[in-house]
Design an enzyme around this catalytic site. Structure first.
Site, PDB file in Angstrom:
ATOM      1  CG  HIS A 133       8.237   2.563 -17.584  1.00 22.17           C
ATOM      2  ND1 HIS A 133       8.335   1.863 -18.764  1.00 22.17           N
ATOM      3  CD2 HIS A 133       6.950   2.426 -17.158  1.00 22.17           C
ATOM      4  CE1 HIS A 133       7.156   1.325 -19.035  1.00 22.17           C
ATOM      5  NE2 HIS A 133       6.298   1.645 -18.082  1.00 22.17           N
ATOM      6  CB  VAL A 185      -0.965   0.116   1.214  1.00 21.59           C
ATOM      7  CG1 VAL A 185      -2.304  -0.467   0.930  1.00 21.59           C
ATOM      8  CG2 VAL A 185      -0.346  -0.415   2.471  1.00 21.59           C
ATOM      9  CG  ASN A 240      -0.517  -0.803 -19.236  1.00 21.55           C
ATOM     10  OD1 ASN A 240      -1.591  -0.282 -18.943  1.00 21.55           O
ATOM     11  ND2 ASN A 240       0.565  -0.098 -19.498  1.00 21.55           N
ATOM     12  CB  ALA A 299      -3.236  -7.046 -17.184  1.00 17.14           C
ATOM     13  CE  LYS A 303       8.699  -1.219 -16.021  1.00 14.29           C
ATOM     14  NZ  LYS A 303       7.909  -1.953 -15.027  1.00 14.29           N
TER      15      LYS A 303
HETATM   16  P1  NAD Z   1       6.865   0.562  -5.692  1.00 18.71           P
HETATM   17  O1  NAD Z   1       8.261   0.101  -5.409  1.00 18.71           O
HETATM   18  O2  NAD Z   1       6.549   2.016  -5.546  1.00 18.71           O
HETATM   19  O3  NAD Z   1       5.837  -0.244  -4.733  1.00 18.71           O
HETATM   20  C1  NAD Z   1       5.956  -1.597  -4.395  1.00 18.71           C
HETATM   21  C2  NAD Z   1       5.577  -1.707  -2.933  1.00 18.71           C
HETATM   22  O4  NAD Z   1       5.517  -3.103  -2.560  1.00 18.71           O
HETATM   23  C3  NAD Z   1       6.612  -1.038  -2.002  1.00 18.71           C
HETATM   24  O5  NAD Z   1       5.972  -0.112  -1.136  1.00 18.71           O
HETATM   25  C4  NAD Z   1       7.204  -2.217  -1.242  1.00 18.71           C
HETATM   26  O6  NAD Z   1       7.613  -1.908   0.083  1.00 18.71           O
HETATM   27  C5  NAD Z   1       6.020  -3.197  -1.244  1.00 18.71           C
HETATM   28  N1  NAD Z   1       6.402  -4.561  -0.883  1.00 18.71           N
HETATM   29  C6  NAD Z   1       7.563  -5.223  -1.135  1.00 18.71           C
HETATM   30  N2  NAD Z   1       7.555  -6.437  -0.538  1.00 18.71           N
HETATM   31  C7  NAD Z   1       6.356  -6.541   0.090  1.00 18.71           C
HETATM   32  C8  NAD Z   1       5.769  -7.546   0.907  1.00 18.71           C
HETATM   33  N3  NAD Z   1       6.401  -8.690   1.205  1.00 18.71           N
HETATM   34  N4  NAD Z   1       4.513  -7.342   1.399  1.00 18.71           N
HETATM   35  C9  NAD Z   1       3.857  -6.173   1.148  1.00 18.71           C
HETATM   36  N5  NAD Z   1       4.387  -5.173   0.405  1.00 18.71           N
HETATM   37  C10 NAD Z   1       5.622  -5.358  -0.108  1.00 18.71           C
HETATM   38  O7  NAD Z   1       6.507   0.046  -7.146  1.00 18.71           O
HETATM   39  P2  NAD Z   1       5.298   0.503  -8.100  1.00 18.71           P
HETATM   40  O8  NAD Z   1       5.755   1.555  -9.029  1.00 18.71           O
HETATM   41  O9  NAD Z   1       4.070   0.724  -7.285  1.00 18.71           O
HETATM   42  O10 NAD Z   1       5.136  -0.821  -8.979  1.00 18.71           O
HETATM   43  C11 NAD Z   1       4.880  -2.085  -8.393  1.00 18.71           C
HETATM   44  C12 NAD Z   1       4.772  -3.151  -9.477  1.00 18.71           C
HETATM   45  O11 NAD Z   1       3.641  -2.874 -10.305  1.00 18.71           O
HETATM   46  C13 NAD Z   1       5.976  -3.198 -10.448  1.00 18.71           C
HETATM   47  O12 NAD Z   1       6.217  -4.545 -10.794  1.00 18.71           O
HETATM   48  C14 NAD Z   1       5.495  -2.406 -11.655  1.00 18.71           C
HETATM   49  O13 NAD Z   1       6.145  -2.779 -12.858  1.00 18.71           O
HETATM   50  C15 NAD Z   1       4.042  -2.818 -11.668  1.00 18.71           C
HETATM   51  N6  NAD Z   1       3.132  -1.903 -12.373  1.00 18.71           N
HETATM   52  C16 NAD Z   1       2.156  -2.473 -13.109  1.00 18.71           C
HETATM   53  C17 NAD Z   1       1.204  -1.704 -13.732  1.00 18.71           C
HETATM   54  C18 NAD Z   1       0.042  -2.382 -14.435  1.00 18.71           C
HETATM   55  O14 NAD Z   1      -0.848  -1.688 -14.959  1.00 18.71           O
HETATM   56  N7  NAD Z   1       0.001  -3.713 -14.426  1.00 18.71           N
HETATM   57  C19 NAD Z   1       1.251  -0.303 -13.626  1.00 18.71           C
HETATM   58  C20 NAD Z   1       2.278   0.277 -12.858  1.00 18.71           C
HETATM   59  C21 NAD Z   1       3.202  -0.542 -12.216  1.00 18.71           C
END
Ligand code: NAD
Length: 266
Positions: free
Chosen positions: A154, A8, A123, A121, A158
């Site tokens: 990005h 979160v 994205n 997905a 990332k």
């Molecule tokens: P981020 O690093 O800001 O957030 C990830 C969060 O997960 C961090 O706060 C981290 O502390 C937490 N985390 C790590 N281990 C954990 C655990 N064991 N339990 C609970 N939380 C934990 O990254 P982000 O930019 O939010 O992106 C997260 C992922 O989502 C990446 O893989 C990114 O590529 C992907 N993403 C996907 C889409 C989509 O549309 N599918 C869009 C944006 C990002």
């Protein structure tokens, strides 16, 4: 419907909390962070700047899986695989946006999809899912005479490259040509040398600043070039898509679904 959010305090996690609070018919079942994260034990409301909700950020994901009808996961691949096991154990639907999963981590999701609905997905935006369909269509029409290059950019934080979306676009282009990305991939530009292999699909990944996500699919032929581009300017598009996917899982049979199914594009 009660939706839990893992990770979160992350960029997407905060956006998801906000989106759930703003969406009619859904409520927040709880939110997790990694053990040792400084915000564990704080009120979830502090993430989005609203008065205290009484719900705390926890590091025990199991408690959230028990409480939620669906959990949305945008964390890190190894954590996602663990969440897939909790989804089976507590019959909780799972929406996975995390990218960069290994074959083993993907297998954990497939195992969960035998027991519960799982939406995965790279994205979750409506625009990119339209782009996937257009890419497949254009690739089918143009064929291998047009070289395909997929360029993505990005933000500097990332970790995986090329992005999961770029790979999905590569798969779409390969499918349009009736081949597979495994046989057609040229790899990422920085690792390439020599002339271009006929029919190959190349990737270039740029990183910098606060870019939310940009993807272009370039079809380069003799004397002309076609470019399809999507630019995300706010993470809200991914969060809205993920919440929509979570709502869509309600009363859905077990299975591994993509965003195109959620959006009714299949
Ligand atoms: P981020 O690093 O800001 O957030 C990830 C969060 O997960 C961090 O706060 C981290 O502390 C937490 N985390 C790590 N281990 C954990 C655990 N064991 N339990 C609970 N939380 C934990 O990254 P982000 O930019 O939010 O992106 C997260 C992922 O989502 C990446 O893989 C990114 O590529 C992907 N993403 C996907 C889409 C989509 O549309 N599918 C869009 C944006 C990002």
């Amino acid at each position: 419907m009660k939706i839990g959010v893992t990770g979160v305090a992350g960029r997407m996690g905060r956006m998801l909390v906000q989106t759930i609070l703003e969406t009619d018919g859904v409520s927040l079942a709880g939110g997790t962070e990694r053990p040792g994260h400084p915000l564990v034990g704080s009120d979830l409301a502090t993430l989005v700047g609203i008065p205290a909700s009484g719900q705390m950020i926890v590091d025990d994901a199991e408690a959230v899986f028990i409480e939620a009808d669906a959990v949305i996961d945008f964390t890190v691949p190894e954590t996602t695989a663990n969440h897939a096991r909790l989804a089976i154990l507590h019959e909780t639907a799972l929406v996975v946006g995390t990218t960069g999963l290994t074959a083993e981590e993907t297998a954990a999701l497939k195992a969960a999809a035998e027991a519960v609905p799982v939406v995965q997905a790279a994205n979750m935006s409506v625009g990119v899912n339209l782009l996937l369909g257009l890419t497949r269509q254009v690739a089918a029409i143009l064929g291998e005479e047009y070289d395909v290059e997929i360029v993505e950019m990005h933000h500097r934080h990332k970790v995986d490259a090329p992005s999961g979306t770029a790979l999905a676009l590569g798969h779409a282009a390969a499918a349009g040509r009736g081949t597979s990305l495994d046989s057609a991939s040229e790899g990422v530009l920085a690792g390439r040398s020599g002339s271009r292999r006929h029919g190959s699909i190349g990737f270039a990944a740029l990183r910098g600043g606060d870019v939310v996500g940009e993807h272009s699919v370039i079809f380069a032929g003799e004397g002309e070039r076609i470019e399809l581009t999507h630019r995300a300017t706010s993470r809200a598009v991914f969060a809205k898509g993920a919440v929509r996917a979570a709502q869509w899982t309600l009363a859905r049979p077990p299975g591994l679904y993509g965003m195109r199914a959620v959006l009714g594009l299949d």
